[in-house]
Motif scaffolding. Structure first.
Motif, PDB file in Angstrom:
ATOM      1  N   LEU A 147      20.590  34.687 -13.674  1.00  0.00           N
ATOM      2  CA  LEU A 147      21.892  34.997 -14.413  1.00  0.00           C
ATOM      3  C   LEU A 147      21.417  35.493 -15.946  1.00  0.00           C
ATOM      4  CD1 LEU A 147      25.032  35.278 -14.458  1.00  0.00           C
ATOM      5  CD2 LEU A 147      25.120  33.166 -15.250  1.00  0.00           C
ATOM      6  N   GLY A 148      21.987  36.633 -16.441  1.00  0.00           N
ATOM      7  CA  GLY A 148      21.916  36.959 -17.727  1.00  0.00           C
ATOM      8  C   GLY A 148      23.280  36.427 -18.584  1.00  0.00           C
ATOM      9  N   ALA A 149      22.820  36.176 -19.978  1.00  0.00           N
ATOM     10  CA  ALA A 149      24.015  35.806 -20.714  1.00  0.00           C
ATOM     11  C   ALA A 149      25.366  36.919 -20.452  1.00  0.00           C
ATOM     12  CB  ALA A 149      23.746  35.702 -21.895  1.00  0.00           C
ATOM     13  N   ASP A 150      24.873  37.957 -20.325  1.00  0.00           N
ATOM     14  CA  ASP A 150      26.031  39.101 -20.098  1.00  0.00           C
ATOM     15  C   ASP A 150      26.359  39.207 -18.853  1.00  0.00           C
ATOM     16  OD1 ASP A 150      23.742  41.985 -19.686  1.00  0.00           O
ATOM     17  OD2 ASP A 150      23.893  39.991 -18.802  1.00  0.00           O
ATOM     18  N   GLY A 151      25.849  38.135 -17.848  1.00  0.00           N
ATOM     19  CA  GLY A 151      26.547  38.184 -16.660  1.00  0.00           C
ATOM     20  C   GLY A 151      25.782  38.975 -15.628  1.00  0.00           C
ATOM     21  N   HIS A 152      24.753  39.496 -15.797  1.00  0.00           N
ATOM     22  CA  HIS A 152      23.994  40.215 -15.029  1.00  0.00           C
ATOM     23  C   HIS A 152      23.157  39.526 -14.096  1.00  0.00           C
ATOM     24  CE1 HIS A 152      20.390  39.865 -17.526  1.00  0.00           C
ATOM     25  NE2 HIS A 152      19.668  40.190 -16.272  1.00  0.00           N
ATOM     26  N   THR A 153      22.997  40.028 -13.053  1.00  0.00           N
ATOM     27  CA  THR A 153      22.017  39.380 -12.121  1.00  0.00           C
ATOM     28  C   THR A 153      21.178  40.592 -11.087  1.00  0.00           C
ATOM     29  OG1 THR A 153      21.794  37.864 -10.272  1.00  0.00           O
ATOM     30  CG2 THR A 153      23.594  39.460 -10.027  1.00  0.00           C
ATOM     31  N   ALA A 154      20.016  40.045 -10.720  1.00  0.00           N
ATOM     32  CA  ALA A 154      18.860  41.096 -10.391  1.00  0.00           C
ATOM     33  C   ALA A 154      18.929  42.068 -11.566  1.00  0.00           C
ATOM     34  CB  ALA A 154      19.316  41.532  -9.071  1.00  0.00           C
ATOM     35  N   VAL A 205      21.106  27.423 -22.515  1.00  0.00           N
ATOM     36  CA  VAL A 205      22.552  27.166 -23.036  1.00  0.00           C
ATOM     37  C   VAL A 205      23.305  28.511 -23.434  1.00  0.00           C
ATOM     38  CG1 VAL A 205      21.764  27.177 -25.610  1.00  0.00           C
ATOM     39  CG2 VAL A 205      23.626  25.612 -24.895  1.00  0.00           C
ATOM     40  N   GLU A 206      22.677  29.606 -23.561  1.00  0.00           N
ATOM     41  CA  GLU A 206      23.374  30.738 -23.989  1.00  0.00           C
ATOM     42  C   GLU A 206      24.044  31.335 -22.862  1.00  0.00           C
ATOM     43  OE1 GLU A 206      20.235  30.538 -23.323  1.00  0.00           O
ATOM     44  OE2 GLU A 206      19.553  32.170 -22.320  1.00  0.00           O
ATOM     45  N   LYS A 207      23.992  30.835 -21.620  1.00  0.00           N
ATOM     46  CA  LYS A 207      24.572  31.045 -20.526  1.00  0.00           C
ATOM     47  C   LYS A 207      26.146  30.374 -20.130  1.00  0.00           C
ATOM     48  CE  LYS A 207      20.144  32.814 -18.916  1.00  0.00           C
ATOM     49  NZ  LYS A 207      19.149  32.636 -18.110  1.00  0.00           N
ATOM     50  N   LYS A 208      26.095  29.236 -20.960  1.00  0.00           N
ATOM     51  CA  LYS A 208      27.059  28.289 -20.587  1.00  0.00           C
ATOM     52  C   LYS A 208      28.433  28.885 -20.394  1.00  0.00           C
ATOM     53  CE  LYS A 208      29.176  24.170 -22.757  1.00  0.00           C
ATOM     54  NZ  LYS A 208      29.090  23.112 -23.672  1.00  0.00           N
ATOM     55  N   GLY A 209      28.801  29.672 -21.417  1.00  0.00           N
ATOM     56  CA  GLY A 209      30.138  30.317 -21.329  1.00  0.00           C
ATOM     57  C   GLY A 209      30.267  31.424 -20.083  1.00  0.00           C
ATOM     58  N   MET A 210      29.414  32.082 -19.578  1.00  0.00           N
ATOM     59  CA  MET A 210      29.242  32.954 -18.507  1.00  0.00           C
ATOM     60  C   MET A 210      29.406  32.092 -17.283  1.00  0.00           C
ATOM     61  SD  MET A 210      29.409  35.969 -17.529  1.00  0.00           S
ATOM     62  CE  MET A 210      29.163  36.696 -19.118  1.00  0.00           C
ATOM     63  N   ILE A 211      28.684  31.100 -17.229  1.00  0.00           N
ATOM     64  CA  ILE A 211      28.819  30.504 -15.945  1.00  0.00           C
ATOM     65  C   ILE A 211      30.148  29.818 -15.662  1.00  0.00           C
ATOM     66  CG2 ILE A 211      28.304  28.049 -15.110  1.00  0.00           C
ATOM     67  CD1 ILE A 211      25.578  28.948 -14.942  1.00  0.00           C
ATOM     68  N   LYS A 212      30.939  29.316 -16.989  1.00  0.00           N
ATOM     69  CA  LYS A 212      32.124  28.830 -16.774  1.00  0.00           C
ATOM     70  C   LYS A 212      33.082  29.830 -16.360  1.00  0.00           C
ATOM     71  CE  LYS A 212      32.413  24.725 -19.618  1.00  0.00           C
ATOM     72  NZ  LYS A 212      33.315  23.971 -21.038  1.00  0.00           N
ATOM     73  N   ILE A 225      32.154  41.002 -14.100  1.00  0.00           N
ATOM     74  CA  ILE A 225      30.762  40.198 -14.140  1.00  0.00           C
ATOM     75  C   ILE A 225      30.065  40.357 -12.710  1.00  0.00           C
ATOM     76  CG2 ILE A 225      29.876  38.145 -14.701  1.00  0.00           C
ATOM     77  CD1 ILE A 225      32.339  36.984 -15.977  1.00  0.00           C
ATOM     78  N   PRO A 226      28.867  41.070 -12.942  1.00  0.00           N
ATOM     79  CA  PRO A 226      28.104  41.421 -11.988  1.00  0.00           C
ATOM     80  C   PRO A 226      27.727  40.188 -11.077  1.00  0.00           C
ATOM     81  CG  PRO A 226      27.482  42.773 -13.697  1.00  0.00           C
ATOM     82  CD  PRO A 226      28.293  41.862 -14.313  1.00  0.00           C
ATOM     83  N   ALA A 227      27.255  39.110 -11.679  1.00  0.00           N
ATOM     84  CA  ALA A 227      27.041  37.953 -10.727  1.00  0.00           C
ATOM     85  C   ALA A 227      28.132  37.193 -10.049  1.00  0.00           C
ATOM     86  CB  ALA A 227      26.640  36.853 -11.857  1.00  0.00           C
ATOM     87  N   ALA A 228      29.386  37.489 -10.432  1.00  0.00           N
ATOM     88  CA  ALA A 228      30.537  37.137  -9.862  1.00  0.00           C
ATOM     89  C   ALA A 228      30.737  37.946  -8.705  1.00  0.00           C
ATOM     90  CB  ALA A 228      31.942  36.979 -10.815  1.00  0.00           C
ATOM     91  N   GLN A 242      21.752  23.418 -15.569  1.00  0.00           N
ATOM     92  CA  GLN A 242      21.451  22.362 -16.502  1.00  0.00           C
ATOM     93  C   GLN A 242      22.454  21.749 -17.116  1.00  0.00           C
ATOM     94  OE1 GLN A 242      17.933  24.904 -17.409  1.00  0.00           O
ATOM     95  NE2 GLN A 242      17.205  22.572 -18.286  1.00  0.00           N
ATOM     96  N   PRO A 243      22.578  20.543 -17.776  1.00  0.00           N
ATOM     97  CA  PRO A 243      23.660  19.916 -18.267  1.00  0.00           C
ATOM     98  C   PRO A 243      24.447  20.893 -19.230  1.00  0.00           C
ATOM     99  CG  PRO A 243      21.703  18.855 -18.876  1.00  0.00           C
ATOM    100  CD  PRO A 243      21.257  19.773 -17.935  1.00  0.00           C
ATOM    101  N   GLN A 244      23.649  21.553 -19.997  1.00  0.00           N
ATOM    102  CA  GLN A 244      24.424  22.320 -21.076  1.00  0.00           C
ATOM    103  C   GLN A 244      25.333  23.089 -20.226  1.00  0.00           C
ATOM    104  OE1 GLN A 244      21.104  22.724 -20.433  1.00  0.00           O
ATOM    105  NE2 GLN A 244      20.382  24.567 -20.956  1.00  0.00           N
ATOM    106  N   HIS A 245      25.382  23.415 -19.223  1.00  0.00           N
ATOM    107  CA  HIS A 245      26.360  24.290 -18.551  1.00  0.00           C
ATOM    108  C   HIS A 245      27.334  23.331 -17.952  1.00  0.00           C
ATOM    109  CE1 HIS A 245      22.903  26.953 -17.826  1.00  0.00           C
ATOM    110  NE2 HIS A 245      23.377  27.270 -19.082  1.00  0.00           N
ATOM    111  N   ARG A 246      27.546  21.952 -18.190  1.00  0.00           N
ATOM    112  CA  ARG A 246      28.597  21.366 -17.476  1.00  0.00           C
ATOM    113  C   ARG A 246      29.888  22.008 -17.483  1.00  0.00           C
ATOM    114  NH1 ARG A 246      27.441  16.868 -15.653  1.00  0.00           N
ATOM    115  NH2 ARG A 246      25.563  16.333 -17.400  1.00  0.00           N
ATOM    116  N   ILE A 247      30.197  22.191 -16.375  1.00  0.00           N
ATOM    117  CA  ILE A 247      31.591  23.072 -15.987  1.00  0.00           C
ATOM    118  C   ILE A 247      32.800  22.542 -16.161  1.00  0.00           C
ATOM    119  CG2 ILE A 247      32.500  24.578 -14.526  1.00  0.00           C
ATOM    120  CD1 ILE A 247      29.644  25.284 -15.271  1.00  0.00           C
TER     121      ILE A 247
END
Ligand code: 6PG
Length: 247
Positions: A147-154, A205-212, A225-228, A242-247
């Motif tokens: 997953l990229g911080a911009d929400g890309h995947t592959a 950690v830069e992906k935390k917001g995107m995962i949320k 968001i492509p990953a979504a 990892q924990p920094q992404h705690r949702i």
């Protein structure tokens, strides 16, 4: 469809858990079908996972029955430091007893990414014995995605027309200028969403917001968001983080 999220204390723990899951999924696939199809991700996060599978966990994988594919590839020679094939080769493939014919790498063609994409789709069709332009894509047993911080995947980047692709299984795309190696070949949503299992392996950690965004409001996220937009037919994708992404 709610994604499952596993949060691990560090990359090492996440990589070990991911290796164990891959081994767990390989066993029934080989028992029932005689083979296990695994789509590898590029990027830096899976490097430790690949090294574990190539070294400490090597003997637990039925390598002679494993078939490797790539979710995306940079359109560079295989020995390029930018190559996702080389990333997996150096960390894992070069160390394990996998038959050469089980390694289905993207036939990159620096002179024509479109031809490389067409050729890779033909390779996948041949392996799964699927003909017909309108045929349903095959189901890979497990697809690993980053997953990229911009929400890309592959190499499915936000706003790219490839996100509307309904027929092709493989496409040539151009990554945004912020990314190295613009020319890429990527599996498309139609084939990714036919996978039996999808596992996102995410660190940073830069992906935390995107995962949320993806986890907390999938319907809204999947609009842009492509990953979504990865919504496998059978099971929701797993997010391993990892924990920094705690949702
Ligand atoms: C690639 C990957 C790409 C990657 C993400 C995350 O070819 O680079 O397919 O989608 O998985 O950019 O990369 P990191 O794991 O390095 O953060």
């Amino acid at each position: 469809m709610k994604q499952t999220v596993q949060v691990y204390p560090d990359l090492e723990t996440m990589s070990r858990k991911a290796a164990s899951l891959i081994i767990e999924l390989a066993e029934p696939a080989v028992r029932m079908k005689g083979f296990f199809t695994l789509v590898l991700s590029g990027g830096s996060t899976p490097q430790r996972l690949y090294r574990l599978l190539g070294e400490e966990y090597m003997d637990q994988m039925p390598w002679e029955r494993v078939h490797l594919f790539w979710g995306d590839e940079r359109n560079v020679p295989k020995d390029s430091s930018e190559s996702n094939f080389r990333l997996a080769w150096d960390a894992m493939i070069s160390k394990v007893p996998i038959p050469n014919q089980n390694i289905h790498s993207v036939p990159t063609k620096p002179e024509s990414p479109a031809a490389a994409a067409t050729s890779y789709e033909a390779c996948i069709r041949d392996f799964f014995h699927v003909k017909g332009e309108d045929a349903r894509p095959p189901a890979f047993d497990l697809v690993l995605l980053g997953l990229g911080a911009d929400g890309h995947t592959a190499s499915l980047f936000p706003g790219d027309p490839v996100l509307s692709e309904k027929k092709r299984w493989v496409s040539a795309v151009h990554a945004p200028s912020a990314y190295k190696t613009g020319e890429r070949i990527t599996l498309t949503l139609p084939i990714l969403n036919c996978a039996e299992e999808v596992m996102f392996i995410v660190s940073g950690v830069e992906k935390k917001g995107m995962i949320k965004n993806i986890i907390n409001d999938p319907a809204q996220a999947r609009k842009k968001i492509p990953a979504a937009m990865i919504i496998p037919r059978k099971k929701s994708p797993g997010f391993w983080t990892q924990p920094q992404h705690r949702i």
